[in-house]
Design an enzyme around this catalytic site. Structure first.
Site: not given
Length: 344
Positions: A24, A106, A220
């Site tokens: 984002l 999220c 990750g």
């Protein structure tokens, strides 16, 4: 339950070897255009866009992109199957996205309040229904994929992850991006959820062993192309996030390292030269230089003059009327010769 065998071919499988995560405010169309100048191969993702923003706002503003960004995936946020289907259809039919991805990872409070993101891991049948609706709304060659965690809160046993993946796969999803951390939906901020829960790559690897017919990409903590190659020994793809944003030159070596292409002939300065026509178009539409240059600050990371480059852009790019002269003056803070000596 393990998903049924016989998953269809993934047309984006080659590009999926390395992808840049949806982030984002970061993976905007300006960053994605810049990233494509660094790598022709990596799969790019939009920021997460909610169904409400698309259906009740300006679709072109949220979904528009430059044709150079392909291959490009749209990440959607939502939990209403029909709204997601409408957005997926619009994104593919009217804008030409190559993939539709559903955010199930999220953990932010705002996302939870909207009943989407990581909290959807507690509702695997709803996610399956969402996938099935989107799958029916787009052509068969467009993948509908899911990005998820390995668990949330107390729902973190491997059997629960396997049940989630199996249920969603039955809805028509054959490609999963697994962020190899669980998420705490309360008590940790989104930033803390990216850092505090331990990485458990072995869980994602076990999922691939148990579901070999599915495409499993790992997300990750991957910081280098060397690490990506190591994970690709078992994973179908690797997704990197902040490492690619903070040190974008990493992407310049990806096509050679992961696809065997010839090394990219462009230097960092050549990339900036190639970016200039895009900047000119942006400015001609009334855009601000800083909208683009905020994504470029890490380009010279580790080189002599990198700090001066960042400082000059941070000081001058936001000023009214700032144009290409500012970008060029900032680039001059790092000599082309020094950059070439340091590999670009």
């Amino acid at each position: 339950m393990p998903p049924a065998a016989g998953a269809p071919h993934d047309p984006l499988a080659p590009a999926r070897r390395l992808s840049v995560a949806p982030m984002l405010d970061w993976t905007t169309r300006d960053f994605r255009y810049f990233a494509r100048l660094l790598s022709q191969r990596v799969l790019l993702y939009t920021e997460m866009v909610t169904t409400g923003a698309i259906l009740h706002g300006d679709p072109a503003r949220h979904l528009g992109f430059d044709a150079a960004e392909h291959p490009l995936a749209l990440q959607l946020g939502g939990s209403d199957p029909q709204a997601l289907a409408a957005c997926a259809r619009l994104a593919v039919d009217d804008f030409g996205y190559d993939e539709i991805n559903l955010n199930c990872g999220c953990p932010s409070d705002r996302v939870q309040e909207g009943r989407f993101g990581a909290c959807l891991m507690a509702e695997p049948q709803l996610v399956a229904d969402c996938v099935a609706a989107m799958r029916a709304a787009v052509p068969a060659h467009v993948p509908v994929t899911v990005k998820t965690r390995i668990g949330i809160d107390e729902l973190d046993r491997y059997e629960q992850l396997l049940h989630f993946v199996g249920t969603v796969a039955a809805g028509g999803c054959t490609v999963f991006v697994i962020h190899a951390r669980k998420a705490w939906l309360s008590g940790l901020s989104p930033k803390e959820n990216r850092e505090i829960p331990p990485l458990r790559y072995e869980v994602a690897a076990q999922l691939k062993r148990d579901c070999p017919q599915l495409s499993i990409s790992l997300n990750g903590g991957v910081q280098t192309l060397v690490q990506a190659r190591q994970h690709l020994e078992w994973a179908d793809g690797v997704m990197i996030g902040r490492a690619a944003y903070e040190n974008p030159w990493l992407l310049a070596g990806a096509d050679a390292a992961l696809w065997g292409d010839a090394p990219m002939p462009r230097s960092r300065h050549d990339v900036l030269d190639a970016l200039e026509p895009y900047v000119e178009r942006h400015l001609a539409r009334g855009g601000r230089l800083a909208h683009i240059t905020r994504h470029l600050l890490g380009l010279f990371q580790g080189l002599p003059g990198a700090r001066a480059w960042r400082q000059y852009l941070s000081t001058h790019a936001h000023r009214h009327g700032a144009g290409l002269d500012v970008l060029r003056a900032a680039a001059a803070k790092v000599s082309r010769e020094a950059a070439q000596r340091c590999g670009g």
